[in-house]
Design an enzyme around this catalytic site. Structure first.
Site, PDB file in Angstrom:
ATOM      1  N   CYS A 112       1.219  29.538 -15.121  1.00  0.00           N
ATOM      2  CA  CYS A 112       0.685  30.212 -16.304  1.00  0.00           C
ATOM      3  C   CYS A 112       0.128  29.230 -17.329  1.00  0.00           C
ATOM      4  CB  CYS A 112       1.769  31.098 -16.900  1.00  0.00           C
ATOM      5  SG  CYS A 112       2.192  32.386 -15.744  1.00  0.00           S
TER       6      CYS A 112
ATOM      7  N   TYR B  17      -5.221  13.941 -13.458  1.00  0.00           N
ATOM      8  CA  TYR B  17      -6.192  12.837 -13.496  1.00  0.00           C
ATOM      9  C   TYR B  17      -7.632  13.327 -13.365  1.00  0.00           C
ATOM     10  CZ  TYR B  17      -2.052  10.158 -11.901  1.00  0.00           C
ATOM     11  OH  TYR B  17      -0.816   9.608 -11.750  1.00  0.00           O
TER      12      TYR B  17
ATOM     13  N   PRO C 271       0.827  -1.209   0.000  1.00  0.00           N
ATOM     14  CA  PRO C 271       0.000   0.000   0.000  1.00  0.00           C
ATOM     15  C   PRO C 271       0.863   1.262   0.000  1.00  0.00           C
ATOM     16  CG  PRO C 271       0.053  -0.975   2.197  1.00  0.00           C
ATOM     17  CD  PRO C 271       0.856  -1.879   1.304  1.00  0.00           C
TER      18      PRO C 271
HETATM   19  N1  LLP Z   1       2.992  -1.505  -5.996  1.00  0.00           N
HETATM   20  C1  LLP Z   1       3.260  -1.234  -7.290  1.00  0.00           C
HETATM   21  C2  LLP Z   1       3.993  -2.207  -8.085  1.00  0.00           C
HETATM   22  C3  LLP Z   1       2.799  -0.041  -7.853  1.00  0.00           C
HETATM   23  O1  LLP Z   1       3.045   0.201  -9.139  1.00  0.00           O
HETATM   24  C4  LLP Z   1       2.076   0.884  -7.059  1.00  0.00           C
HETATM   25  C5  LLP Z   1       1.589   2.148  -7.625  1.00  0.00           C
HETATM   26  C6  LLP Z   1       1.843   0.572  -5.708  1.00  0.00           C
HETATM   27  C7  LLP Z   1       2.312  -0.635  -5.218  1.00  0.00           C
HETATM   28  C8  LLP Z   1       1.111   1.498  -4.774  1.00  0.00           C
HETATM   29  O2  LLP Z   1      -0.171   1.817  -5.182  1.00  0.00           O
HETATM   30  P1  LLP Z   1      -1.173   2.566  -4.158  1.00  0.00           P
HETATM   31  O3  LLP Z   1      -1.387   1.665  -2.964  1.00  0.00           O
HETATM   32  O4  LLP Z   1      -0.540   3.826  -3.718  1.00  0.00           O
HETATM   33  O5  LLP Z   1      -2.393   2.819  -4.943  1.00  0.00           O
HETATM   34  N2  LLP Z   1       0.130   8.766  -9.325  1.00  0.00           N
HETATM   35  C9  LLP Z   1      -1.109   8.035  -9.179  1.00  0.00           C
HETATM   36  C10 LLP Z   1      -0.897   6.661  -8.595  1.00  0.00           C
HETATM   37  C11 LLP Z   1       0.075   5.814  -9.371  1.00  0.00           C
HETATM   38  C12 LLP Z   1       0.406   4.515  -8.711  1.00  0.00           C
HETATM   39  C13 LLP Z   1       1.461   3.773  -9.432  1.00  0.00           C
HETATM   40  N3  LLP Z   1       1.795   2.522  -8.827  1.00  0.00           N
HETATM   41  C14 LLP Z   1      -2.090   8.876  -8.356  1.00  0.00           C
HETATM   42  O6  LLP Z   1      -1.765  10.010  -8.006  1.00  0.00           O
HETATM   43  O7  LLP Z   1      -3.207   8.416  -8.096  1.00  0.00           O
END
Ligand code: LLP
Length: 419
Positions: free
Chosen positions: A342, A315, A273
């Site tokens: 800007c 997003y 997570p």
């Molecule tokens: N494990 C792997 C292999 C991942 O690629 C990711 C996220 C995670 C764990 C953690 O995911 P989480 O639990 O945080 O959802 N920038 C985007 C999120 C991109 C996540 C990429 N990989 C946003 O702002 O929503």
């Protein structure tokens, strides 16, 4: 969505008035509440570990602040690192290499060499990477990432588990990949996947657990390889909107662990997570500098733009906004909350109903601990903001704001241009 306390319409975070923090440290500023971080970790750690041994790898791509990583290290977290940089920061934050798992994509030989030197286990994303690692460090500690063809997420850019994405080894090829790993002299210890990010329902996690169990069993039955760890990746969503609900991690843990215990010989789970641990521990404070009423729109111009928090622009994400010095007041007028960049795509919120705003008000942007600072930039040559950690009525700067000197660092004007 989480609730904050207030006193005389002043929002309180970590025992401190948000406006005091804004006055003392300047805005924009990311403020993280240490106790909330610890609570978030314990909630998910306990839900799983009371059922079966589960390693929680904090996906530090969400927030690679050293102090935050340190707090989670104290809680017993491990790390999901996607780059050498993340692995090195985790080592600096006190994680031992065996508590880090590196999961890269498009990985270079040089990056693998550096990881091997630091004894960080590598999660293999492709047969090419496997073969190249066999040349660099035969028999190294590896896990394998499968593409399970189960994907979910809050936006198509963050769905990673579908077969058309670049991630992992296709599920139809994964048993062969393990066979090749064995033939090359590796003894992979784990099987990994990640379906996507910001997943609000339990369903896709259950679906992928079944796929993963099937794969682990096939690897065991066909190749005689008993995998130690099943890593289901990250992706647990959080409620950004007042109308959304928190994921019930007890229910999630129950559904996943009962399947794994009943249908496989896997004895240890892992999860990665990011958002779940850090997101709601942090708010972004931004000051209103400019109110602009036009015949068509009412703009609240703040000092936080998409350079500070890109998720709304990138997003279309919703981040809840409150007014720190008018906390709890009824919304009255509709604003576009915009920043100093800007571009007309520079907004934190569109058509948001808020209490009547005035210059000098401090806005509180919720749920910015994940992919907030981590995705910020210095666009328009504005240094990134400071980060502060609050605990028990005390605040400490855990990252200083960038100055113009920081922006100029490493740049060189060739001497011939100075004549
Ligand atoms: N494990 C792997 C292999 C991942 O690629 C990711 C996220 C995670 C764990 C953690 O995911 P989480 O639990 O945080 O959802 N920038 C985007 C999120 C991109 C996540 C990429 N990989 C946003 O702002 O929503």
């Amino acid at each position: 969505m989480r609730q904050f306390q207030s006193e005389n319409e002043q929002m309180i975070i970590g025992g401190m008035k948000a406006t005091d923090l804004a006055d003392r440290f300047g805005t924009p500023i990311y403020v993280t509440e240490e106790d909330r971080l610890r609570e978030n970790f314990r909630r998910i750690y306990d839900a799983f570990n009371k059922r079966m041994p589960t390693r929680i790898h904090f996906a530090c791509k969400a927030n690679a602040n050293l102090a935050i990583m340190r707090v989670l290290e104290q809680e017993g977290s491990c790390i999901d690192a996607v780059s050498l940089g993340e692995a090195e920061l985790a080592l600096k934050a006190g994680y031992s290499p065996d508590r880090i798992l590196y999961t890269g994509t498009s990985v270079s030989n040089e990056e693998m060499r550096q990881l091997v030197q630091r004894k960080v286990p590598i999660n293999i994303d492709s047969p090419s990477q496997l073969r190249r690692l066999a040349q660099i460090a035969p028999g190294y500690r590896i896990s394998m990432r499968v593409n399970p063809d189960v994907g979910a997420g809050h936006h198509q850019h963050v769905v990673t588990g579908k077969k058309t994405t670049k991630f992992g080894i296709p599920k139809g090829a994964i048993v062969n990949a393990y066979a090749e790993a064995l033939a090359l002299g590796f003894k992979p210890y784990g099987l990994h996947c990640h379906i996507g990010a910001g997943v609000q329902e339990v369903g896709p996690f259950i679906e992928v657990t079944d796929v993963m169990i099937e794969i682990a069993n096939e690897v065991r039955d066909v190749l005689g390889l008993k995998l130690e760890v099943l890593d289901l990746g990250g992706g647990i969503g959080i409620p950004y909107k007042p109308s959304e609900h928190e994921m019930d991690v007890d229910l999630l843990a129950d559904a996943i662990t009962s399947r794994v215990k009943e249908h496989s010989s896997i004895r240890t789970l892992a999860l990665e997570p990011g958002r779940y641990l850090v997101c709601d521990s942090t708010v972004l404070l931004a000051r209103v500098h400019d109110i602009k009423d036009t015949p068509d729109k009412r703009f609240a111009g703040t000092d936080a733009g998409f350079n500070t928090l890109i998720r709304p622009a990138f997003y279309g994400s919703y981040h809840h906004i409150a007014v720190a010095n008018k906390f709890g007041r009824e919304p009255e007028l509709t604003y576009d909350v915009v920043g100093p960049i800007c571009e007309s795509g520079d907004f934190i919120a569109k058509d948001r109903k808020l209490p009547r705003l005035a210059e000098g008000d401090v806005l509180v942007v919720y749920d910015t601990g994940a992919y907030g600072y981590a995705m910020s930039s210095t666009y328009n040559s504005r240094g990134r903001p400071a980060e502060v950690l609050v605990h028990d009525g005390q605040a400490q700067v855990v990252r200083e704001a960038e100055t113009v000197d920081d922006l100029a660092r490493g740049q060189k004007i060739p001497s011939r241009l100075m004549l």
